[in-house]
Motif scaffolding. Sequence first.
Motif, PDB file in Angstrom:
ATOM      1  N   VAL A 222      -5.997 -63.518  11.211  1.00 53.96           N
ATOM      2  CA  VAL A 222      -6.184 -64.797  11.883  1.00 53.96           C
ATOM      3  C   VAL A 222      -4.830 -65.468  12.081  1.00 53.96           C
ATOM      4  O   VAL A 222      -3.964 -65.393  11.209  1.00 53.96           O
ATOM      5  CB  VAL A 222      -7.094 -65.705  11.027  1.00 53.96           C
ATOM      6  N   GLU A 225      -6.694 -71.738  14.606  1.00 55.89           N
ATOM      7  CA  GLU A 225      -8.096 -72.166  14.649  1.00 55.89           C
ATOM      8  C   GLU A 225      -8.456 -72.493  16.094  1.00 55.89           C
ATOM      9  O   GLU A 225      -7.819 -73.346  16.721  1.00 55.89           O
ATOM     10  CB  GLU A 225      -8.318 -73.378  13.762  1.00 55.89           C
ATOM     11  N   GLY A 248     -15.763 -60.549  12.232  1.00 55.49           N
ATOM     12  CA  GLY A 248     -15.348 -61.327  11.073  1.00 55.49           C
ATOM     13  C   GLY A 248     -14.056 -62.080  11.344  1.00 55.49           C
ATOM     14  O   GLY A 248     -13.882 -63.231  10.910  1.00 55.49           O
ATOM     15  N   LEU A 249     -13.146 -61.455  12.066  1.00 57.06           N
ATOM     16  CA  LEU A 249     -11.891 -62.104  12.436  1.00 57.06           C
ATOM     17  C   LEU A 249     -12.154 -63.299  13.353  1.00 57.06           C
ATOM     18  O   LEU A 249     -11.563 -64.374  13.181  1.00 57.06           O
ATOM     19  CB  LEU A 249     -10.986 -61.090  13.125  1.00 57.06           C
ATOM     20  N   ARG A 251     -14.946 -65.005  13.518  1.00 56.24           N
ATOM     21  CA  ARG A 251     -15.619 -66.025  12.692  1.00 56.24           C
ATOM     22  C   ARG A 251     -14.603 -66.873  11.939  1.00 56.24           C
ATOM     23  O   ARG A 251     -14.687 -68.104  11.917  1.00 56.24           O
ATOM     24  CB  ARG A 251     -16.573 -65.330  11.718  1.00 56.24           C
ATOM     25  N   GLU A 252     -13.626 -66.227  11.333  1.00 58.25           N
ATOM     26  CA  GLU A 252     -12.604 -66.951  10.575  1.00 58.25           C
ATOM     27  C   GLU A 252     -11.679 -67.756  11.484  1.00 58.25           C
ATOM     28  O   GLU A 252     -11.086 -68.747  11.052  1.00 58.25           O
ATOM     29  CB  GLU A 252     -11.783 -65.968   9.749  1.00 58.25           C
ATOM     30  N   SER A 253     -11.551 -67.315  12.747  1.00 55.50           N
ATOM     31  CA  SER A 253     -10.625 -67.968  13.677  1.00 55.50           C
ATOM     32  C   SER A 253     -11.245 -69.159  14.389  1.00 55.50           C
ATOM     33  O   SER A 253     -10.520 -69.958  15.003  1.00 55.50           O
ATOM     34  CB  SER A 253     -10.140 -66.958  14.727  1.00 55.50           C
ATOM     35  N   HIS A 273     -22.132 -60.336  10.401  1.00 53.40           N
ATOM     36  CA  HIS A 273     -21.804 -61.749  10.548  1.00 53.40           C
ATOM     37  C   HIS A 273     -22.801 -62.485  11.444  1.00 53.40           C
ATOM     38  O   HIS A 273     -22.552 -63.637  11.820  1.00 53.40           O
ATOM     39  CB  HIS A 273     -20.392 -61.890  11.127  1.00 53.40           C
ATOM     40  N   ARG A 289     -20.482 -70.805  16.527  1.00 53.24           N
ATOM     41  CA  ARG A 289     -20.387 -70.682  15.064  1.00 53.24           C
ATOM     42  C   ARG A 289     -21.129 -71.835  14.399  1.00 53.24           C
ATOM     43  O   ARG A 289     -20.967 -72.990  14.797  1.00 53.24           O
ATOM     44  CB  ARG A 289     -18.931 -70.687  14.615  1.00 53.24           C
TER      45      ARG A 289
END
Length: 292
Positions: A222, A225, A248-249, A251-253, A273, A289
């Motif tokens: 990541v 944001e 997943g990347l 989602r975290e971003s 996810h 998200r």
Amino acid sequence: MSTGCCRSSGSGCRGRVAVHDPIEDIEVHLLLEALYRRYHYDFRHYAQASIRRRLRQARQQLGYASFSLLQDAVLRDETLLPRLLDYLTVQVSEMFRDPSYFRAIREMIVPHLRTYPSLKIWIAGCSAGEELHSFAILLKEEGLLDRTILYATDINPVALEAAASGIYALDRIRTFTQNHQRSGGKSSLSDYYTAAYGRAVFDKSLRARVVFSDHSLVTDAVFAEMQFISCRNVMIYFDRPLQDRAIGLFRESLARKGFLGLGSKENLRFSAHFQAFDEYVAGEKIYQRRAA
């Protein structure tokens, strides 16, 4: 791939069928491992049928009799790598591809984006920049471009250079224009480019707030944001574990309640996810998200 003769008692050869080549399996595995160890490009978890097809085309077009010879050449000659990457990364796109996707963004996502004082949007797998310029034009028409930073990433440095140039063959503009109109465009596409010598050069102002970067969904992490991530027709070339890694990347971003747009043949339904997202515009594969 070699072929063999189909035999049955008393019937002779009824046709030719493909025969699995275990040596080719080893060669492909070693070539992909070599690319990773030497240059840190990781294609080891791409869908095997797709990567083999592209490697066969590369081997034939580049003039090597075997994958082993191709491996030896690319390990010793760095100038061969960009040519090989052109075969291994898919560089097929167009501006406002799937116009209904961009219309959905304009009508259903932009009202949410307006609530942010500043925006970060990531075009993952930007190829030669057609989708990037589509977003820049849409945001300009909606009055959001001046407060947006666009991140355009790809693993292919040649593609990134093409995206940064904003130059496309003039014979592609008719399709781009039709797509723009169908996407709900509020101006003429010709307002954004200058035509000369068979090329259309898009205005530099569209790229003034763009960060171009080499980034791999396979190995990198990541880096910001985002309020919106668009990654379309990239994950169809990944195997399932790699798809989960990329999602997943994303989602975290994403900021809480940020949006993720995928290609028409991609979805989150079978991802680990999946529970982290809501389908926001199901028909266009746009997800949001969840806050928690």
